[in-house]
Design an enzyme around this catalytic site. Structure first.
Site, PDB file in Angstrom:
ATOM      1  N   CYS A   1      35.820  37.779  43.610  1.00  0.00           N
ATOM      2  CA  CYS A   1      34.919  37.943  44.752  1.00  0.00           C
ATOM      3  C   CYS A   1      35.631  38.225  46.066  1.00  0.00           C
ATOM      4  O   CYS A   1      35.371  39.246  46.701  1.00  0.00           O
ATOM      5  CB  CYS A   1      34.064  36.695  44.905  1.00  0.00           C
TER       6      CYS A   1
HETATM    7  N1  LIG Z   1      33.365  35.130  38.118  1.00  0.00           N
HETATM    8  C1  LIG Z   1      32.826  34.792  39.262  1.00  0.00           C
HETATM    9  O1  LIG Z   1      33.160  33.770  39.850  1.00  0.00           O
HETATM   10  C2  LIG Z   1      31.739  35.635  39.922  1.00  0.00           C
HETATM   11  C3  LIG Z   1      30.979  35.074  40.942  1.00  0.00           C
HETATM   12  C4  LIG Z   1      29.984  35.827  41.559  1.00  0.00           C
HETATM   13  C5  LIG Z   1      29.771  37.137  41.155  1.00  0.00           C
HETATM   14  N2  LIG Z   1      30.511  37.688  40.141  1.00  0.00           N
HETATM   15  C6  LIG Z   1      30.198  39.060  39.750  1.00  0.00           C
HETATM   16  O2  LIG Z   1      29.551  39.060  38.480  1.00  0.00           O
HETATM   17  C7  LIG Z   1      29.936  40.216  37.725  1.00  0.00           C
HETATM   18  C8  LIG Z   1      30.486  39.798  36.363  1.00  0.00           C
HETATM   19  O3  LIG Z   1      31.687  39.059  36.554  1.00  0.00           O
HETATM   20  P1  LIG Z   1      32.288  38.083  35.461  1.00  0.00           P
HETATM   21  O4  LIG Z   1      33.275  37.243  36.179  1.00  0.00           O
HETATM   22  O5  LIG Z   1      31.217  37.428  34.670  1.00  0.00           O
HETATM   23  O6  LIG Z   1      33.047  39.131  34.499  1.00  0.00           O
HETATM   24  P2  LIG Z   1      33.762  38.807  33.102  1.00  0.00           P
HETATM   25  O7  LIG Z   1      34.879  39.779  32.994  1.00  0.00           O
HETATM   26  O8  LIG Z   1      34.001  37.347  32.953  1.00  0.00           O
HETATM   27  O9  LIG Z   1      32.667  39.172  32.001  1.00  0.00           O
HETATM   28  C9  LIG Z   1      32.068  40.392  31.902  1.00  0.00           C
HETATM   29  C10 LIG Z   1      31.660  40.659  30.450  1.00  0.00           C
HETATM   30  O10 LIG Z   1      30.968  41.904  30.441  1.00  0.00           O
HETATM   31  C11 LIG Z   1      31.310  42.586  29.255  1.00  0.00           C
HETATM   32  N3  LIG Z   1      31.011  44.004  29.408  1.00  0.00           N
HETATM   33  C12 LIG Z   1      31.769  44.999  29.952  1.00  0.00           C
HETATM   34  N4  LIG Z   1      31.107  46.168  29.883  1.00  0.00           N
HETATM   35  C13 LIG Z   1      29.911  45.919  29.305  1.00  0.00           C
HETATM   36  C14 LIG Z   1      28.791  46.717  28.972  1.00  0.00           C
HETATM   37  N5  LIG Z   1      28.765  48.028  29.237  1.00  0.00           N
HETATM   38  N6  LIG Z   1      27.727  46.128  28.368  1.00  0.00           N
HETATM   39  C15 LIG Z   1      27.743  44.810  28.093  1.00  0.00           C
HETATM   40  N7  LIG Z   1      28.780  43.989  28.379  1.00  0.00           N
HETATM   41  C16 LIG Z   1      29.850  44.546  28.979  1.00  0.00           C
HETATM   42  C17 LIG Z   1      32.770  42.276  29.061  1.00  0.00           C
HETATM   43  O11 LIG Z   1      33.153  42.477  27.691  1.00  0.00           O
HETATM   44  C18 LIG Z   1      32.821  40.789  29.483  1.00  0.00           C
HETATM   45  O12 LIG Z   1      32.634  39.931  28.378  1.00  0.00           O
HETATM   46  C19 LIG Z   1      30.926  40.979  38.608  1.00  0.00           C
HETATM   47  O13 LIG Z   1      30.246  41.979  39.300  1.00  0.00           O
HETATM   48  C20 LIG Z   1      31.412  39.917  39.572  1.00  0.00           C
HETATM   49  O14 LIG Z   1      31.768  40.485  40.805  1.00  0.00           O
HETATM   50  C21 LIG Z   1      31.495  36.948  39.512  1.00  0.00           C
END
Ligand SMILES: NC(=O)c1ccc[n+]([C@@H]2O[C@H](COP(=O)([O-])OP(=O)(O)OC[C@H]3O[C@@H](n4cnc5c(N)ncnc54)[C@H](O)[C@@H]3O)[C@@H](O)[C@H]2O)c1
Length: 419
Positions: A261
């Site tokens: 983030c």
């Molecule tokens: N991790 C955090 O603390 C946090 C907090 C707030 C917002 N976010 C936002 O949330 C979003 C996701 O982040 P995250 O940390 O969960 O990511 P992550 O990498 O932990 O998980 C994402 C998952 O999505 C899957 N993926 C990729 N392409 C895909 C597709 N086309 N269809 C289906 N699945 C697919 C991946 O295999 C993975 O398992 C990002 O935009 C991030 O900025 C994250």
């Protein structure tokens, strides 16, 4: 089989959301492109800090299942996209996962589906990227045949007080009817839903939250540098300022910012402002510059500490404690420990690391993993506390170390050098 919701992307964001919806009695399907991940979830194994294997088992017991077969999306009343949005070349967001997930929904959705984007991205993505793709592939029209909304994820990994249910959820629909439908959906498992005027306001609210943290962390990081020169204890300054009961929120300096983030998301906004309007978002660019140079600053301070003791950094044994981007979690993404290790390695230091959450750290330079914390602390020429996991008793480690550099301001005694 028809389900209440399919969650696309089963990572740090998607999986806790799936758990919360399952707990509230919704039928939940998880969709991910990673077959090994789907298999391991279906076998009851968790890969994120906030969920245990027992949590996954409880979800499976309530009917949760993970799949990589996009045809199963067809039976879902709602589809929520929680896929990664990393930075692309040139600092814009890489939307390939978002468009991939959107296409999978578009090919399989039916009339009446609610589609929500949760991934952090630049303002306009829901309306300009997601909507046209869904409409083209499904032949349906947003706001008439199906509902579309943006709802930013606010998950704070490792936070034991605020989780998916008790963190207010911001929701902005493509039309007022879409907002109502999305608010009703989240209202089934989130305590408070906050509506915005539209999708762009919801997208920008998330970027404001992250930019606010980024800028304020940069402010104290810049102050840390001159306070050190002026022999002012900034930690004491912040403690004193924090006693003001209004108008001040404490932020703390550190070796740099990490995770997805803070170092990344504000760039979506500055990139968007620059490409659309032709001028910079100066606060973000300045914060980026200051926070990104903190690892090099810490390396220079480490070099000075060794130098004062008559030691060269070249050949010195330096032990890094805590290499994740945040305390008490295992997430190493964008951790400032990585550029710090590279800088110290570039100065010739022999590096060791210890982290109770990381078994195999690969910062791209040679580092030796240390298991016996106490003897490694006693032997190193310099110990740097990079991340203050709760397992570390910093004062007692500082007392054992030859030299202890506390970049988190957690030591109380006089044994440590503080940032
Ligand atoms: N991790 C955090 O603390 C946090 C907090 C707030 C917002 N976010 C936002 O949330 C979003 C996701 O982040 P995250 O940390 O969960 O990511 P992550 O990498 O932990 O998980 C994402 C998952 O999505 C899957 N993926 C990729 N392409 C895909 C597709 N086309 N269809 C289906 N699945 C697919 C991946 O295999 C993975 O398992 C990002 O935009 C991030 O900025 C994250």
């Amino acid at each position: 089989m028809a389900v209440d919701v399919v969650i696309l992307g089963l990572g740090y964001v998607g999986l806790p959301l799936a758990r919360e919806a399952t707990r509230a009695g919704l039928s939940v399907l998880g969709f991910d492109v990673n077959q090994a991940l789907a298999d391991s979830l279906n076998a009851g194994r968790s890969h994120v800090d906030d969920l245990t294997d027992e949590d996954i088992a409880a979800m499976i017991g309530s009917g949760f299942r993970a799949t990589t077969d996009e045809r199963e999306i067809a039976g879902a009343a709602a589809a929520v996209i929680c896929v990664p949005t990393p930075l692309a070349e040139g600092d814009g967001p890489d939307l390939r996962a978002v468009t991939g997930a959107t296409e999978a929904i578009g090919r399989n959705m039916c009339r009446g589906t609610l589609v929500v984007l949760e991934s952090t991205t630049y303002p306009g993505t829901t309306d300009e990227v997601v909507r046209p793709l869904l409409e083209k592939l499904s032949g349906l029209t947003a706001g008439i045949d199906f509902n579309l909304a943006f709802s930013p994820e606010r998950i704070d990994p490792g936070n034991e007080r605020f989780g998916a249910a008790n963190t207010p959820k911001v929701v902005g629909g493509y039309t007022p009817g879409c907002t109502d439908r999305a608010a009703e959906f989240y209202g089934r498992f989130v305590d408070t839903v906050v509506r915005t005027r539209g999708t762009r306001e919801a997208e920008t609210a998330k970027l404001l939250e992250n930019t606010y943290r980024h800028v304020n962390i940069a402010l104290v990081n810049e102050m840390a540098r001159f306070c050190h020169e002026l022999d002012i204890d900034l930690w004491d300054v912040i403690r004193a300022a924090s006693t003001k009961p209004f108008g001040f929120q404490a932020f703390y300096p550190g070796p740099g910012v990490g995770g997805h983030c803070i170092p990344i998301d504000p760039n979506y906004l500055s990139h968007n402002v620059r490409t659309r309007l032709g001028y910079p978002f100066r606060f973000v660019e300045l914060a980026q510059e200051i926070n990104a140079t903190m690892p090099a600053y810490v390396a220079r301070r480490a070099q000075n500490i060794l130098n004062e003791a008559g030691l060269a950094t070249n050949g010195a044994n330096v032990l890094l404690l805590g290499v994740t981007y945040k305390a008490d979690i295992a997430d190493e993404r964008e951790s400032p420990a990585i550029p710090l290790a590279r800088d110290l390695h570039g100065l010739g230091a022999k590096l060791g690391y210890h982290d109770p959450h990381v078994d195999n750290w690969q910062p791209g330079v040679d580092v030796v993993r240390v298991d016996d914390l106490h003897s490694a602390v006693a032997q190193a020429d310099l110990v740097i506390l990079v991340q203050s996991h709760r397992d570390y008793d910093a004062d007692s480690l500082a007392a054992k170390a030859k030299r202890f550099f506390d970049t988190r301001g957690v030591t109380r005694g006089d044994d440590a050098f503080r940032l």
